[in-house]
Design a protein around this motif. Structure first.
Motif, PDB file in Angstrom:
ATOM      1  N   ALA A   5       0.844  -1.199   0.000  1.00 28.88           N
ATOM      2  CA  ALA A   5       0.000   0.000   0.000  1.00 28.88           C
ATOM      3  C   ALA A   5       0.874   1.242   0.000  1.00 28.88           C
ATOM      4  N   ILE A   6       0.625   2.126  -0.986  1.00 29.67           N
ATOM      5  CA  ILE A   6       1.394   3.371  -1.054  1.00 29.67           C
ATOM      6  C   ILE A   6       0.435   4.572  -1.139  1.00 29.67           C
ATOM      7  N   PRO A   7       0.880   5.752  -0.653  1.00 31.36           N
ATOM      8  CA  PRO A   7      -0.005   6.917  -0.643  1.00 31.36           C
ATOM      9  C   PRO A   7      -0.486   7.273  -2.058  1.00 31.36           C
ATOM     10  N   ASN A   8      -1.780   7.444  -2.210  1.00 29.31           N
ATOM     11  CA  ASN A   8      -2.361   7.698  -3.543  1.00 29.31           C
ATOM     12  C   ASN A   8      -2.203   9.140  -3.985  1.00 29.31           C
ATOM     13  N   GLU A  43       4.932 -11.079  -8.688  1.00 25.62           N
ATOM     14  CA  GLU A  43       4.433 -11.469  -7.362  1.00 25.62           C
ATOM     15  C   GLU A  43       4.087 -10.266  -6.475  1.00 25.62           C
ATOM     16  N   ILE A  44       4.301  -9.050  -7.011  1.00 22.90           N
ATOM     17  CA  ILE A  44       4.056  -7.846  -6.201  1.00 22.90           C
ATOM     18  C   ILE A  44       3.061  -6.926  -6.911  1.00 22.90           C
ATOM     19  N   THR A  45       2.068  -6.401  -6.159  1.00 19.32           N
ATOM     20  CA  THR A  45       1.179  -5.366  -6.730  1.00 19.32           C
ATOM     21  C   THR A  45       1.135  -4.187  -5.766  1.00 19.32           C
ATOM     22  N   TYR A  46       0.783  -3.030  -6.329  1.00 22.16           N
ATOM     23  CA  TYR A  46       0.618  -1.839  -5.509  1.00 22.16           C
ATOM     24  C   TYR A  46      -0.853  -1.533  -5.322  1.00 22.16           C
ATOM     25  N   LEU A  47      -1.173  -1.068  -4.115  1.00 19.00           N
ATOM     26  CA  LEU A  47      -2.522  -0.597  -3.802  1.00 19.00           C
ATOM     27  C   LEU A  47      -2.374   0.871  -3.414  1.00 19.00           C
ATOM     28  N   PHE A  48      -3.113   1.760  -4.088  1.00 21.36           N
ATOM     29  CA  PHE A  48      -3.055   3.185  -3.740  1.00 21.36           C
ATOM     30  C   PHE A  48      -4.082   3.481  -2.659  1.00 21.36           C
ATOM     31  N   ALA A  49      -3.628   4.106  -1.574  1.00 16.28           N
ATOM     32  CA  ALA A  49      -4.550   4.392  -0.466  1.00 16.28           C
ATOM     33  C   ALA A  49      -4.191   5.721   0.179  1.00 16.28           C
ATOM     34  N   ARG A  50      -5.108   6.267   0.970  1.00 23.91           N
ATOM     35  CA  ARG A  50      -4.805   7.472   1.737  1.00 23.91           C
ATOM     36  C   ARG A  50      -3.713   7.137   2.752  1.00 23.91           C
ATOM     37  N   ALA A  51      -2.747   8.044   2.886  1.00 13.56           N
ATOM     38  CA  ALA A  51      -1.632   7.806   3.812  1.00 13.56           C
ATOM     39  C   ALA A  51      -2.146   7.437   5.208  1.00 13.56           C
ATOM     40  N   ALA A  52      -3.238   8.105   5.630  1.00 18.62           N
ATOM     41  CA  ALA A  52      -3.761   7.883   6.977  1.00 18.62           C
ATOM     42  C   ALA A  52      -4.425   6.518   7.141  1.00 18.62           C
ATOM     43  N   ASP A  53      -4.851   5.902   6.034  1.00 20.38           N
ATOM     44  CA  ASP A  53      -5.520   4.597   6.115  1.00 20.38           C
ATOM     45  C   ASP A  53      -4.539   3.426   6.032  1.00 20.38           C
ATOM     46  N   ILE A  54      -3.325   3.705   5.548  1.00 21.45           N
ATOM     47  CA  ILE A  54      -2.369   2.619   5.278  1.00 21.45           C
ATOM     48  C   ILE A  54      -2.006   1.784   6.522  1.00 21.45           C
ATOM     49  N   PRO A  55      -1.778   2.431   7.702  1.00 15.49           N
ATOM     50  CA  PRO A  55      -1.425   1.587   8.856  1.00 15.49           C
ATOM     51  C   PRO A  55      -2.474   0.509   9.154  1.00 15.49           C
ATOM     52  N   GLU A  56      -3.758   0.885   9.110  1.00 15.19           N
ATOM     53  CA  GLU A  56      -4.813  -0.095   9.408  1.00 15.19           C
ATOM     54  C   GLU A  56      -4.965  -1.143   8.304  1.00 15.19           C
ATOM     55  N   TYR A  57      -4.762  -0.738   7.058  1.00 18.68           N
ATOM     56  CA  TYR A  57      -4.811  -1.718   5.960  1.00 18.68           C
ATOM     57  C   TYR A  57      -3.750  -2.791   6.167  1.00 18.68           C
ATOM     58  N   ASP A  64      -0.005  -6.253   2.560  1.00 16.59           N
ATOM     59  CA  ASP A  64       1.027  -6.966   3.323  1.00 16.59           C
ATOM     60  C   ASP A  64       2.117  -6.013   3.793  1.00 16.59           C
ATOM     61  N   VAL A  65       2.378  -5.008   2.952  1.00 20.36           N
ATOM     62  CA  VAL A  65       3.440  -4.039   3.219  1.00 20.36           C
ATOM     63  C   VAL A  65       2.836  -2.656   3.010  1.00 20.36           C
ATOM     64  N   GLY A  66       3.382  -1.640   3.683  1.00 16.76           N
ATOM     65  CA  GLY A  66       2.880  -0.283   3.490  1.00 16.76           C
ATOM     66  C   GLY A  66       3.983   0.736   3.642  1.00 16.76           C
ATOM     67  N   ILE A  67       3.738   1.906   3.062  1.00 21.34           N
ATOM     68  CA  ILE A  67       4.678   3.027   3.209  1.00 21.34           C
ATOM     69  C   ILE A  67       3.855   4.230   3.644  1.00 21.34           C
ATOM     70  N   THR A  68       4.153   4.734   4.859  1.00 18.86           N
ATOM     71  CA  THR A  68       3.397   5.896   5.369  1.00 18.86           C
ATOM     72  C   THR A  68       4.106   6.541   6.560  1.00 18.86           C
ATOM     73  N   GLY A  69       3.538   7.643   7.044  1.00 23.74           N
ATOM     74  CA  GLY A  69       4.178   8.390   8.126  1.00 23.74           C
ATOM     75  C   GLY A  69       4.071   7.700   9.480  1.00 23.74           C
ATOM     76  N   LEU A  70       5.134   7.827  10.275  1.00 29.26           N
ATOM     77  CA  LEU A  70       5.150   7.219  11.618  1.00 29.26           C
ATOM     78  C   LEU A  70       4.078   7.851  12.509  1.00 29.26           C
ATOM     79  N   ASP A  71       3.798   9.135  12.300  1.00 23.44           N
ATOM     80  CA  ASP A  71       2.756   9.798  13.099  1.00 23.44           C
ATOM     81  C   ASP A  71       1.395   9.130  12.864  1.00 23.44           C
TER      82      ASP A  71
END
Ligand SMILES: Nc1ncnc2c1ncn2[C@@H]1O[C@H](COP(=O)(O)OP(=O)(O)OP(=O)(O)O)[C@@H](O)[C@H]1O
Ligand SMILES: O=P(O)(O)OC[C@H]1O[C@H](OP(=O)(O)OP(=O)(O)O)[C@H](O)[C@@H]1O
Ligand SMILES: [Mg+2]
Length: 284
Positions: A5-8, A43-57, A64-71
């Motif tokens: 999951a990466i920020p959209n 074997e890898i796909t990207y999912l675009f999501a809101r940065a704030a939603d990525i931790p819960e996803y 399976d993996v995400g990139i987002t802010g520690l805050d």
């Protein structure tokens, strides 16, 4: 199949996409409108999501993996595996008050109202100091709340500090320091080679950013002094130059931060034809 999951959109989108490209995992299709994209690894796909939603996803396994802010990870109290600090998107959550306020510390806010987009981080910050406050949750434009009588102070994101100054606010304390992190689902991470490979690829780019590859010609009788200048990780590589016995080709990896001083010292030590080259990726 691994879903990352990466920020959209927003400020984290572009640097995330650039880093993944450098790591050899380019986002192949789709712009901000699309939900999914492919990369070179089937074997890898990207999912675009809101940065704030990525931790819960990532916590729930939608990714399976995400990139987002520690805050955002802390605010949502998501139970995820923290893999790597990606060292961009740096910002602080700061406690600020109107510039003419006499308040100088969190302790002086006992019984008062603090507006924020980060109610959990804010509540914990004051709890840890034993200070009781009322948290006012807002979803944007936090900076104006003290000026319209909604709050006495704010906890808001600040990076350059411009927004605080523009809104006649001053920082009194740093409540949280954030940057962008690579995270993974706790269950998927166990014994998953692919996640290990993704982490290694991204880490190798970050490591390489801080290094430069130096190439130079060195007269044979200057070699010892040149070697002393090069603190080389595994020592410099020294090669013979076929056409000229008295000249050696010397290669080394050095810290990018010290390149200015190192080149000067190398010249003084007798090195010639010095080339400084960026490194794409570095695996230990
Ligand atoms: N100057 C900044 N302002 C806001 N967020 C920042 C800043 N610098 C880094 N960040 C980080 O970016 C993340 C927020 O990204 P997000 O995409 O939600 O915000 P945005 O870029 O402001 O987009 P939006 O338009 O949706 O508000 C947080 O993790 C935050 O710490
Ligand atoms: O210290 P600075 O560099 O000024 O950055 C901090 C400001 O940037 C963010 O707002 P953003 O521009 O994302 O607008 P938003 O509030 O609409 O999200 C954040 O909410 C702060 O207001
Ligand atoms: Mg914003």
């Amino acid at each position: 199949m691994i879903r990352i999951a990466i920020p959209n959109k927003g400020r984290l989108h572009d640097p995330t996409v650039s880093l993944l490209k450098e790591a050899g995992l380019p986002v192949l299709e789709g712009g901000t409108r699309k939900l999914f994209a492919k990369t070179t690894d089937p074997e890898i796909t990207y999912l675009f999501a809101r940065a704030a939603d990525i931790p819960e996803y990532v916590q729930d396994g939608a990714a399976d993996v995400g990139i987002t802010g520690l805050d955002l990870i802390h605010e949502t109290e998501s139970d995820v595996e923290i893999l790597l600090d990606l060292k961009f998107g740096g910002a602080n959550l700061v406690l600020a008050v109107p510039e003419d306020s006499p308040i100088t510390s969190a302790k002086e806010l006992e019984g008062m109202r603090v507006a924020t987009e980060f109610p959990n981080i804010t509540a914990k910050y004051f709890e840890n100091q034993g200070v009781k406050i009322e948290v006012i949750k807002v979803s944007g434009a936090c900076e104006m709340t003290p000026h319209v009588g909604i709050a006495d102070a704010i906890v808001d994101i600040s990076s350059s500090g411009t927004t605080l100054v523009t809104n006649h606010l001053k920082m009194i304390e740093k409540a949280f320091t954030s940057s962008v992190y690579l995270i993974a689902n706790k269950k998927t991470t166990e014994n998953n080679d692919k996640i290990g490979q993704i982490r290694t690829a991204v880490e190798s780019v970050l490591r390489a950013k801080g290094k430069r590859y130096l190439m130079m010609n060195v007269p044979a009788d200057s070699l010892e002094i040149v070697k002393k200048v090069l603190p080389g990780m595994a020592g410099p590589t020294v090669m013979k130059v076929e056409s000229d016995d008295s000249i050696l080709a010397v290669h080394a990896v050095v810290d990018a931060g010290s390149i200015f001083a190192t080149v000067d010292e190398l010249k003084k030590a007798g090195a010639k034809d010095i080339l400084v080259v960026p490194i794409e990726r570095m695996m230990p």
